[in-house]
Motif scaffolding. Sequence first.
Motif, PDB file in Angstrom:
ATOM      1  N   LEU A  32       0.933  -1.217  -0.048  1.00 30.44           N
ATOM      2  CA  LEU A  32       0.042   0.137  -0.084  1.00 30.44           C
ATOM      3  C   LEU A  32       1.012   1.373  -0.157  1.00 30.44           C
ATOM      4  CD1 LEU A  32      -2.664  -0.927   2.333  1.00 30.44           C
ATOM      5  CD2 LEU A  32      -3.174  -0.691   0.159  1.00 30.44           C
ATOM      6  N   VAL A  33       1.888   1.204   0.806  1.00 35.08           N
ATOM      7  CA  VAL A  33       2.945   2.458   0.782  1.00 35.08           C
ATOM      8  C   VAL A  33       3.586   2.504  -0.767  1.00 35.08           C
ATOM      9  CG1 VAL A  33       5.099   3.298   1.286  1.00 35.08           C
ATOM     10  CG2 VAL A  33       3.445   2.242   3.024  1.00 35.08           C
ATOM     11  N   LEU A  34       3.702   1.619  -1.395  1.00 34.59           N
ATOM     12  CA  LEU A  34       4.439   1.588  -2.573  1.00 34.59           C
ATOM     13  C   LEU A  34       3.372   2.281  -3.611  1.00 34.59           C
ATOM     14  CD1 LEU A  34       6.437  -1.544  -3.105  1.00 34.59           C
ATOM     15  CD2 LEU A  34       7.507   0.833  -3.113  1.00 34.59           C
ATOM     16  N   LEU A  35       2.094   1.831  -3.729  1.00 37.93           N
ATOM     17  CA  LEU A  35       1.054   2.336  -4.367  1.00 37.93           C
ATOM     18  C   LEU A  35       0.837   3.595  -4.037  1.00 37.93           C
ATOM     19  CD1 LEU A  35      -1.426  -0.869  -4.347  1.00 37.93           C
ATOM     20  CD2 LEU A  35       0.203  -0.101  -6.416  1.00 37.93           C
ATOM     21  N   THR A  36       0.636   4.192  -2.846  1.00 35.74           N
ATOM     22  CA  THR A  36       0.683   5.587  -2.606  1.00 35.74           C
ATOM     23  C   THR A  36       1.765   6.341  -3.197  1.00 35.74           C
ATOM     24  OG1 THR A  36      -0.451   4.889  -0.478  1.00 35.74           O
ATOM     25  CG2 THR A  36       0.376   7.239  -0.702  1.00 35.74           C
TER      26      THR A  36
END
Length: 541
Positions: A110-114
């Motif tokens: 989720l951090v990478l997608l953000t």
Amino acid sequence: MTATDENPLGLLPELLLAGAAVAGLLLGSWLPRRRQYTVAVLSALACLAAATAAVVAAPGPAATAFGGAYALDPLTTTVRLVLCGATLLVTALSLGPLRGHPRESEYHVLVLLTATGSLLLAGAQDVLLIAAAYLLASIPGYALAGFAKDGPGTEAALKFYVLGALGGVVLLTGTTLLYAATGTTAHPEIARAQAAPAALLTAGTLGVLGGLLVKAGAVPGHFWLPDTVRGSAPPVAALLTTLPKAGALTALFRLGAVPLAGSAVPWPALLATLAAASMTLGNLAALLQRDVRRLLAYSAISQVGYLLMPVAVAGRTALAQPAFLYYVAAYALTNLGAFAVVCALPRATTTDTWRGLVRHRPLLAGSLAVCLLGLVGTPPTAVFLGKLEAFAAAFDAGYGWLAVLAAANTLVSLFYYLRWLAPAFTPGPAPPTGNADRLARGTAHTAAAASWPSASRRAGPRPAHRPGGALTARRRQAGKPVAARATPLLRSPLSPTPRGRPRLPCPRTEQVLMNRPAPSAPHRDADTRPPTGPPPVEPGF
């Protein structure tokens, strides 16, 4: 579109982050729980690879990709480096609290997608691409805000989702109106649409600006930020106040520099008014806060006001882009450093609980002082140079009143930052440590050290020091008598007297000093007081 314009290598940093997110999701499905940290290592390597790709592509000329929808220019390159570095720091802050968590791999995905959505926001010069990047930067953030599945996290995620979805609807409505008015969604084509209906064009532009202001956390779309930052875990709060904010502000800068620059509607005056409202409301609300995370949330709102100053004058002065880029980098580093200090002491939630920090953890207290005074804009920190360039850009574009108001708000912000620093530098018992994170402490020290720009250090050899100053040196050169230096007020017992004879200690004093017991040094790394009562519930994940 031409073949060269569709080269996917132009988006290599974004593709590396998105590919790492997909690979991390697959790895997390097969790895055992004790090895889920492999996804965090993959995330860190992807950030380093994306930053390297951005540096390699930087020397090339400014270009576009995919029909001019994505810009490849110094603005995109700089924000890419800032966001990749910020994602790396957020990953480091999350390693300790998430170690062994059953959903550790999903968190890093989720951090990478953000981060990917924030990068796309920064480079987009097409309104439709801005809407897609907005959704990619927002939807993973909703899940991250409620990742802990507790009461405060659920409330934070709900408020973030409701207002974020409202901002997305407003943004898509504005995109539809702009396409109906101009027949295109590209920034250069919108700027050249002279025959477009003025009312429809204005309404569409207001919708796009409204959606981006919600994502940036600026007035009037700031309502979600304090509760979301307070309810989510500290690493998530650090992410939400840095990555999407930088991407949305860069998208606003591109809008102000191209489509809004030649418009008959006074868009710069509107953005300047929003900047003044954001910095003033954020600072006044922060004066009333005792919770450190809510204080940093309102501080983030006020910092958006300062960042909107070069955005408001984009296209009106050549100083706007350097000021914006430097301020974005300085704010991201300093804000993440302040949140790293909060992550290092997760149980110290109010300003009063930080009392005695300087005695028990002096390095952490120094890092907190550097980061908070850096957010104020104290020289010679990086934010000080960023504010200086933003003030210069505002003055050069004819918005001197905005620079004066920003200077006054800077003085106001000093009060609530000092209200946090005063207990930390007051002697007292050690603050509650709980599961103190050493990696978070190291991240805080690194961010604090990096926030002192090397440009502020004086280059070249320094002149040799002469006792007595320049006046004494001129008297010596003229052959005039020079007065003898005064005898120091404090001397050691064996220091020589003015006549050259050694000073012998008094026998009685020497006997007293030899018989005095050595004081016991306090423990600097842990609270040695015996625990009382049951252990409290740890906040966070």
